[in-house]
Design an enzyme around this catalytic site. Sequence first.
Site, short mmCIF file in Angstrom:
data_model
loop_
_atom_site.label_atom_id
_atom_site.label_comp_id
_atom_site.label_asym_id
_atom_site.label_seq_id
_atom_site.Cartn_x
_atom_site.Cartn_y
_atom_site.Cartn_z
N TYR A 148 0.81 -1.22 0.00
CA TYR A 148 0.00 0.00 0.00
C TYR A 148 0.84 1.27 0.00
CZ TYR A 148 -3.70 -3.17 1.74
OH TYR A 148 -4.59 -4.19 1.93
N HIS A 183 -0.15 -11.57 2.25
CA HIS A 183 -1.11 -10.76 1.49
C HIS A 183 -1.90 -11.60 0.47
CE1 HIS A 183 -1.68 -6.29 0.28
NE2 HIS A 183 -2.80 -6.96 0.11
#
Length: 327
Positions: free
Chosen positions: A55, A118
């Site tokens: 991110y 993730h």
Amino acid sequence: MERQVPRVLLNSGHEMPVIGFGTAIDPLPEPEQLVSAILHAIEVGYRHFDTASAYMTEEPVGRAISEAMKRGLIKGREELFVTSKLWCADAHRDLIIPALKETLKRLGLDYLDLYLIHFPVRLKKEAVSLEHEIDDFRFEDHELLPFDIKGTWEAMEECSRLGLTKSIGVSNYGTVKISQLLQHATIPPAVNQVEMNVAWQQKKLREFCSKKGIHVTAWSPLAGIGAFWGSTVVIESKTLKEIAAAKGKSVAQVALRWIQDQGASCIVKSMNKDRMKQNLEIFGWKLSDEDGRKIEQIKQSRLYPAKLFINENSPYPSLEALWDGDL
């Protein structure tokens, strides 16, 4: 006024706030904007902050936490629950502990509360950085490597034993991959963070995780509005609008309350101060059984297929292979 967010007890023995403030924001705001938003989130009652290496928001999250302590918004680090995630290019057994240490360095923290894998995907270390994913983006077949479920999880367990993170878990795992992981695990995943909302209810996966003692957290609880893959299918739902009108709530509040009623937690994203507050106003009331039955009838569809990992010559030649057939 600060609101108290309930917590759920994870299988690791640690408690997690059932609403987290998400930082997977596209387009990426200026760091100062995000720091300011997180500080306001802390002021109104958020105590769980969700970030990830991919991110590119770990540094602003860390800065906001430091500033919150300086301002006396929180007494100490222990009041917060911080989640981050291992990116696919670091999903190599020998790179996982160094990757977590880099995450902690960017955050300015000594430990995480939760570290997640993730995706069940491994990329070459030199694979292109995922700065701005677009709909037609695909990793090249030579960048996609077979995923080592056993070795990756063993390194995650070592992260836990070293005290670098209090809990470990996964994200975007289907039932088959969780079953494979559990065959090798000495520490089971505490959390599986997945796409979940009223238009993608994940009933089969939730039931499976519940039987295994794994808590489910919903990302995209409002269907990813603003993202390239997002949809208004939740916010514009006729069913939710009718329920919201009857209860004097917003559609978003009904959608988030439904997730709580399923025993799941959620990650919400908003830079808007009013919506930040409204997203916390989902406690102290419940949906009726009839409301639940109506919501169960909403048409189902996965919104984020993660096509970037699909390549006919890669470990995942199809979406069915990536998502364990759950489409």
